[in-house]
Design a protein around this motif. Structure first.
Motif, PDB file in Angstrom:
ATOM      1  N   GLU A 157      47.000  41.659  55.003  1.00 50.61           N
ATOM      2  CA  GLU A 157      47.287  40.314  55.518  1.00 50.61           C
ATOM      3  C   GLU A 157      46.487  39.229  54.801  1.00 50.61           C
ATOM      4  N   LEU A 158      45.399  39.617  54.123  1.00 50.21           N
ATOM      5  CA  LEU A 158      44.579  38.634  53.414  1.00 50.21           C
ATOM      6  C   LEU A 158      45.144  38.307  52.028  1.00 50.21           C
ATOM      7  N   ASN A 159      46.093  39.114  51.556  1.00 54.36           N
ATOM      8  CA  ASN A 159      46.760  38.864  50.278  1.00 54.36           C
ATOM      9  C   ASN A 159      45.760  38.659  49.134  1.00 54.36           C
ATOM     10  N   LEU A 160      44.810  39.577  49.039  1.00 55.41           N
ATOM     11  CA  LEU A 160      43.773  39.496  48.008  1.00 55.41           C
ATOM     12  C   LEU A 160      44.325  39.906  46.648  1.00 55.41           C
ATOM     13  N   ASP A 161      43.764  39.340  45.610  1.00 56.28           N
ATOM     14  CA  ASP A 161      44.122  39.672  44.234  1.00 56.28           C
ATOM     15  C   ASP A 161      43.369  40.952  43.856  1.00 56.28           C
ATOM     16  N   LEU A 162      44.040  42.101  43.994  1.00 52.63           N
ATOM     17  CA  LEU A 162      43.377  43.396  43.802  1.00 52.63           C
ATOM     18  C   LEU A 162      42.897  43.610  42.369  1.00 52.63           C
ATOM     19  N   ASP A 163      43.663  43.146  41.385  1.00 52.73           N
ATOM     20  CA  ASP A 163      43.218  43.291  39.996  1.00 52.73           C
ATOM     21  C   ASP A 163      41.923  42.509  39.782  1.00 52.73           C
ATOM     22  N   PHE A 164      41.884  41.293  40.300  1.00 51.96           N
ATOM     23  CA  PHE A 164      40.683  40.487  40.151  1.00 51.96           C
ATOM     24  C   PHE A 164      39.506  41.111  40.915  1.00 51.96           C
ATOM     25  N   VAL A 165      39.757  41.606  42.108  1.00 49.38           N
ATOM     26  CA  VAL A 165      38.687  42.251  42.891  1.00 49.38           C
ATOM     27  C   VAL A 165      38.070  43.388  42.077  1.00 49.38           C
ATOM     28  N   GLU A 202      38.161  43.909  38.731  1.00 48.40           N
ATOM     29  CA  GLU A 202      37.453  43.390  37.550  1.00 48.40           C
ATOM     30  C   GLU A 202      36.126  42.742  37.928  1.00 48.40           C
ATOM     31  N   ALA A 203      36.150  41.904  38.951  1.00 48.23           N
ATOM     32  CA  ALA A 203      34.943  41.185  39.366  1.00 48.23           C
ATOM     33  C   ALA A 203      33.881  42.146  39.882  1.00 48.23           C
ATOM     34  N   ALA A 204      34.303  43.155  40.627  1.00 46.68           N
ATOM     35  CA  ALA A 204      33.337  44.139  41.138  1.00 46.68           C
ATOM     36  C   ALA A 204      32.726  44.934  39.983  1.00 46.68           C
ATOM     37  N   MET A 205      33.529  45.261  38.996  1.00 46.76           N
ATOM     38  CA  MET A 205      33.012  46.021  37.853  1.00 46.76           C
ATOM     39  C   MET A 205      32.056  45.190  37.001  1.00 46.76           C
ATOM     40  N   LEU A 206      32.199  43.869  37.032  1.00 48.17           N
ATOM     41  CA  LEU A 206      31.394  43.015  36.153  1.00 48.17           C
ATOM     42  C   LEU A 206      30.380  42.146  36.900  1.00 48.17           C
ATOM     43  N   HIS A 207      30.247  42.307  38.203  1.00 46.46           N
ATOM     44  CA  HIS A 207      29.371  41.420  38.978  1.00 46.46           C
ATOM     45  C   HIS A 207      27.917  41.482  38.521  1.00 46.46           C
ATOM     46  N   ASP A 208      27.477  42.617  37.990  1.00 45.96           N
ATOM     47  CA  ASP A 208      26.089  42.789  37.538  1.00 45.96           C
ATOM     48  C   ASP A 208      25.967  42.798  36.017  1.00 45.96           C
ATOM     49  N   ILE A 209      26.917  42.242  35.313  1.00 47.12           N
ATOM     50  CA  ILE A 209      26.944  42.316  33.846  1.00 47.12           C
ATOM     51  C   ILE A 209      25.682  41.728  33.207  1.00 47.12           C
ATOM     52  N   GLY A 210      25.021  40.794  33.878  1.00 44.87           N
ATOM     53  CA  GLY A 210      23.837  40.160  33.305  1.00 44.87           C
ATOM     54  C   GLY A 210      22.518  40.864  33.582  1.00 44.87           C
ATOM     55  N   VAL A 211      22.570  41.999  34.251  1.00 43.49           N
ATOM     56  CA  VAL A 211      21.330  42.653  34.667  1.00 43.49           C
ATOM     57  C   VAL A 211      20.489  43.129  33.476  1.00 43.49           C
ATOM     58  N   PHE A 212      21.123  43.463  32.361  1.00 41.67           N
ATOM     59  CA  PHE A 212      20.375  43.960  31.199  1.00 41.67           C
ATOM     60  C   PHE A 212      19.404  42.921  30.640  1.00 41.67           C
ATOM     61  N   LEU A 213      19.624  41.660  30.936  1.00 39.61           N
ATOM     62  CA  LEU A 213      18.755  40.593  30.437  1.00 39.61           C
ATOM     63  C   LEU A 213      17.503  40.410  31.281  1.00 39.61           C
ATOM     64  N   PRO A 257      29.088  32.899  48.068  1.00 37.72           N
ATOM     65  CA  PRO A 257      30.499  33.201  47.837  1.00 37.72           C
ATOM     66  C   PRO A 257      31.405  32.273  48.635  1.00 37.72           C
ATOM     67  N   VAL A 258      32.491  31.845  48.005  1.00 40.59           N
ATOM     68  CA  VAL A 258      33.411  30.892  48.613  1.00 40.59           C
ATOM     69  C   VAL A 258      34.762  31.544  48.895  1.00 40.59           C
ATOM     70  N   THR A 259      35.380  32.129  47.871  1.00 42.52           N
ATOM     71  CA  THR A 259      36.714  32.706  48.054  1.00 42.52           C
ATOM     72  C   THR A 259      36.611  34.050  48.767  1.00 42.52           C
ATOM     73  N   LEU A 260      37.732  34.517  49.281  1.00 50.35           N
ATOM     74  CA  LEU A 260      37.750  35.832  49.937  1.00 50.35           C
ATOM     75  C   LEU A 260      37.355  36.937  48.959  1.00 50.35           C
ATOM     76  N   GLU A 261      37.825  36.847  47.725  1.00 52.63           N
ATOM     77  CA  GLU A 261      37.481  37.865  46.729  1.00 52.63           C
ATOM     78  C   GLU A 261      35.982  37.857  46.430  1.00 52.63           C
ATOM     79  N   GLU A 262      35.383  36.685  46.319  1.00 54.13           N
ATOM     80  CA  GLU A 262      33.936  36.582  46.094  1.00 54.13           C
ATOM     81  C   GLU A 262      33.177  37.198  47.267  1.00 54.13           C
TER      82      GLU A 262
END
Length: 178
Positions: A41-49, A51-62, A126-131
């Motif tokens: 019912e929330l009509n979330l963008d599953l592809d974006f969810v 991708e974003a979950a896989m890359l949320h910590d991309i900056g940790v190596f720095l 976080p603002v959007t439902l996906e965030e």
């Protein structure tokens, strides 16, 4: 987007750091997708969810967090902002917002100032439902114990250590998705 290619741009496959961040991100993505699919019912963008979950910590190596193989020179609290910079430079502004808004349950400008955090003086919540979904899913896994999902009561205790506001934000996200 080819998540694997983006990840491999910043992390050397086969290294302990790669394994740590990839494993954590995969579990966060699986949790986020599971919760998203439970709420059509929330009509979330599953592809974006994903991708974003896989890359949320991309900056940790720095950052400098030797216990999880990060040998950079920045404080760990900056990993979201650093990841956002990488994502913007790569042309992914929407993913950048997830990076910078997932730390804790989000950080308000008041949190940043009160705690004297080395972050920009602006709201990073976080603002959007996906965030919100990626932020919530992230709280159930740590990089130091990546294979073990934390029970809800432990997550709430962990979040509550920071502030009542942080717990309130977590509970609002949990109400949406759990």
């Amino acid at each position: 987007m080819d998540v694997q290619a983006v990840f491999n741009k910043y992390y050397q496959p086969g290294t302990p750091l790669y394994q740590s961040v990839w494993s954590h991100s995969r579990l966060v993505a699986e949790k986020a997708l599971q919760l998203a699919k439970a709420h059509p019912e929330l009509n979330l963008d599953l592809d974006f969810v994903y991708e974003a979950a896989m890359l949320h910590d991309i900056g940790v190596f720095l950052t400098h967090a030797p216990s999880i193989y990060c040998m950079g020179d920045k404080p760990y609290i900056c990993h979201g902002i650093l990841g956002a910079e990488l994502m913007r430079a790569d042309g992914y502004p929407r993913h950048a917002l997830v990076c910078e808004r997932h730390t804790g349950t989000g950080l308000t400008v008041d949190d940043i100032i009160a705690q004297n955090l080395p972050l920009p003086h602006r709201d990073l919540c976080p603002v959007t439902l996906e965030e919100k979904l990626v932020c919530l899913a992230d709280k159930f896994y740590s990089k130091s114990n990546p294979d073990r999902e934390k029970p809800l009561d432990k997550v709430r205790q962990s979040v509550a250590r920071y502030s009542e506001d942080s717990l309130r934000r977590f509970d609002e996200m949990a109400k949406l998705f759990l």
